[in-house]
Design a protein around this motif. Structure first.
Motif, PDB file in Angstrom:
ATOM      1  N   PHE A   1       0.841  -1.181   0.000  1.00  0.00           N
ATOM      2  CA  PHE A   1       0.000   0.000   0.000  1.00  0.00           C
ATOM      3  C   PHE A   1       0.886   1.245   0.000  1.00  0.00           C
ATOM      4  O   PHE A   1       2.091   1.169   0.226  1.00  0.00           O
ATOM      5  N   LYS A   2       0.278   2.384  -0.247  1.00  0.00           N
ATOM      6  CA  LYS A   2       1.006   3.653  -0.233  1.00  0.00           C
ATOM      7  C   LYS A   2       0.562   4.474   0.966  1.00  0.00           C
ATOM      8  O   LYS A   2      -0.639   4.603   1.237  1.00  0.00           O
ATOM      9  N   GLN A   3       1.543   4.997   1.690  1.00  0.00           N
ATOM     10  CA  GLN A   3       1.266   5.889   2.806  1.00  0.00           C
ATOM     11  C   GLN A   3       1.879   7.225   2.452  1.00  0.00           C
ATOM     12  O   GLN A   3       3.093   7.407   2.517  1.00  0.00           O
ATOM     13  N   GLY A   4       1.035   8.157   1.996  1.00  0.00           N
ATOM     14  CA  GLY A   4       1.563   9.387   1.437  1.00  0.00           C
ATOM     15  C   GLY A   4       2.281   9.060   0.135  1.00  0.00           C
ATOM     16  O   GLY A   4       1.717   8.463  -0.776  1.00  0.00           O
ATOM     17  N   LYS A   5       3.560   9.405   0.053  1.00  0.00           N
ATOM     18  CA  LYS A   5       4.345   9.090  -1.147  1.00  0.00           C
ATOM     19  C   LYS A   5       5.156   7.813  -0.986  1.00  0.00           C
ATOM     20  O   LYS A   5       5.839   7.396  -1.916  1.00  0.00           O
ATOM     21  N   ARG A   6       5.068   7.211   0.201  1.00  0.00           N
ATOM     22  CA  ARG A   6       5.872   6.012   0.473  1.00  0.00           C
ATOM     23  C   ARG A   6       5.110   4.739   0.134  1.00  0.00           C
ATOM     24  O   ARG A   6       3.921   4.627   0.417  1.00  0.00           O
ATOM     25  N   ARG A   7       5.814   3.792  -0.460  1.00  0.00           N
ATOM     26  CA  ARG A   7       5.251   2.459  -0.678  1.00  0.00           C
ATOM     27  C   ARG A   7       5.626   1.598   0.527  1.00  0.00           C
ATOM     28  O   ARG A   7       6.773   1.537   0.924  1.00  0.00           O
ATOM     29  N   ARG A   8       4.629   0.961   1.105  1.00  0.00           N
ATOM     30  CA  ARG A   8       4.855   0.137   2.291  1.00  0.00           C
ATOM     31  C   ARG A   8       4.512  -1.315   1.975  1.00  0.00           C
ATOM     32  O   ARG A   8       3.675  -1.598   1.122  1.00  0.00           O
TER      33      ARG A   8
END
Length: 385
Positions: free
Chosen positions: A42-49
């Motif tokens: 998933f994406k948290q803001g611009k980060r891929r987690r």
């Protein structure tokens, strides 16, 4: 809206190694045809987690989808599923009440600090043997100094070192419970010590042969058996029993045996490896043991490796009071009385840490060549009349 439920149970079961998307961020990463792990991306803001959802096949396709659904719902609400899972785990830990559960949780939290992740059980065994049978099923918030005194009184003087360790581990468990938000008496262990009083037991040193008598014993180990060869190498090198019993042939390079830092007593993963110079006699003993090595363990057996008790029992059968560990003392006294070895070199021979952190930072040597010469002299002494 991206398509969901792309995979079938049959596909999941028979798919070869690779990554397979089920849609909506749920992926299966298979190491081989039989095992793998579920992931939620998933994406948290611009980060891929990337979040682990459990191992396959222990977690089925249906369970993985249910977990992914919960994660997607949290993500839609602007929450981080990984953070939320950690909050849930902390909340579950807050609900641990029995000392037995607290002890297990405290042990898990400290595994990374312990040699071999505490597999040998030495950290946990004082609790398991002397505290948990009496107090394990009691709510930790109800444990007081009277309970602790009554639990340890039977061994407080007769097994002083074990009792001290049990008290220390219990204190750690109480602090762990306090960190989880439970109402505990952090001074209970100290109060119990006052009630129990000063320990009368005096520490006893492991019996050792005088260095003058070691050659006769060494030369009597004339069988090509694991116990004789292991004892000979133990005497020749001055190392502790465990790293010797688990000596892997890959650790030997020429005439140097490198013991991994984590295998050294009382040392953590960041400790440098310890090099042991091998005398000509030590190399001869290793060559004698090589033909019976198992899985490249020099002293391997069908079950594991030769046990410390095997060597001790052999000495007991000879009516000796000395024990294998005592040969380290024999070597150390010989270094003091029969050689001019500097203190730092002599202590390093036994793998002891010498000096403070600053001093060690500037003294960037392990005295390998000096130790090599001394161990050759020691080997000659062992082979002398």
């Amino acid at each position: 809206m991206p398509a969901l439920n792309k995979l079938s149970a049959a596909q999941v079961r028979t798919a070869p190694a690779g990554r397979y998307g089920d849609g909506g961020g749920l992926w299966l990463h298979k190491r081989d045809e039989t095992a793998g792990k579920w992931l939620y991306l998933f994406k948290q803001g611009k980060r891929r987690r990337e979040m682990g959802l459990g191992a396959f096949p222990a977690v089925s396709l249906k369970e993985a989808r249910e977990k992914a659904d919960r994660c997607r719902a949290q993500a839609r609400d602007g929450l981080d599923p990984i953070t939320e899972r950690e909050k849930q785990r902390r909340e579950m830990r807050r609900n641990l009440h029995l000392l037995r559960d607290i002890a297990d949780d405290a042990f898990e939290a400290r595994k990374a600090e312990l040699k071999g992740d505490g597999v040998a059980g030495r950290w946990f065994s004082p609790l398991e043997l002397h505290i948990l049978p009496k107090l394990g099923d009691k709510p930790v918030a109800e444990i007081d100094q009277i309970d602790i005194r009554d639990a340890l009184a039977p061994i407080w003087h007769s097994k002083a070192d074990t009792a001290r360790k049990a008290m220390n581990r219990l204190g750690i468990c109480l602090k762990h419970a306090a960190a989880l938000g439970l109402a505990v008496d952090l001074q209970a262990a100290d109060k119990a010590k006052l009630l129990l009083g000063q320990q009368r037991h005096k520490a006893e040193h492991i019996p050792a042969l005088p260095w003058q008598d070691v050659p006769a014993f060494y030369q009597s180990l004339d069988d090509v058996t694991l116990s004789h060869l292991a004892l000979r190498l133990l005497i020749l090198t001055g190392v502790r029993s465990r790293p010797l019993r688990y000596l892997h042939l890959d650790q030997i390079d020429g005439d140097v045996w490198t013991i991994p830092g984590e295998a050294m007593k009382g040392r953590k993963d960041k400790t440098p490896d310890f090099r042991v110079p091998l005398s000509a006699e030590a190399l001869r003993v290793i060559d004698l043991a090589r033909p019976t090595a198992r899985d490249r363990l020099l002293f391997g057996t069908k079950r594991d490796v030769i046990s410390d008790a095997t060597m001790s029992r052999m000495m007991e059968r000879r009516k000796m009071t000395a024990r294998p560990h005592g040969f380290r003392s024999s070597l150390r006294v010989w270094l003091s009385e029969a050689t001019d070895a500097p203190y730092e070199v002599a202590e390093t021979m036994l793998g002891h840490v010498v000096g403070g952190a600053v001093e060690r930072a500037y003294r960037r040597t392990d005295y390998l060549e000096q130790r090599r010469q001394l161990l050759e002299f020691w080997a000659r002494h062992l082979q002398s009349a």
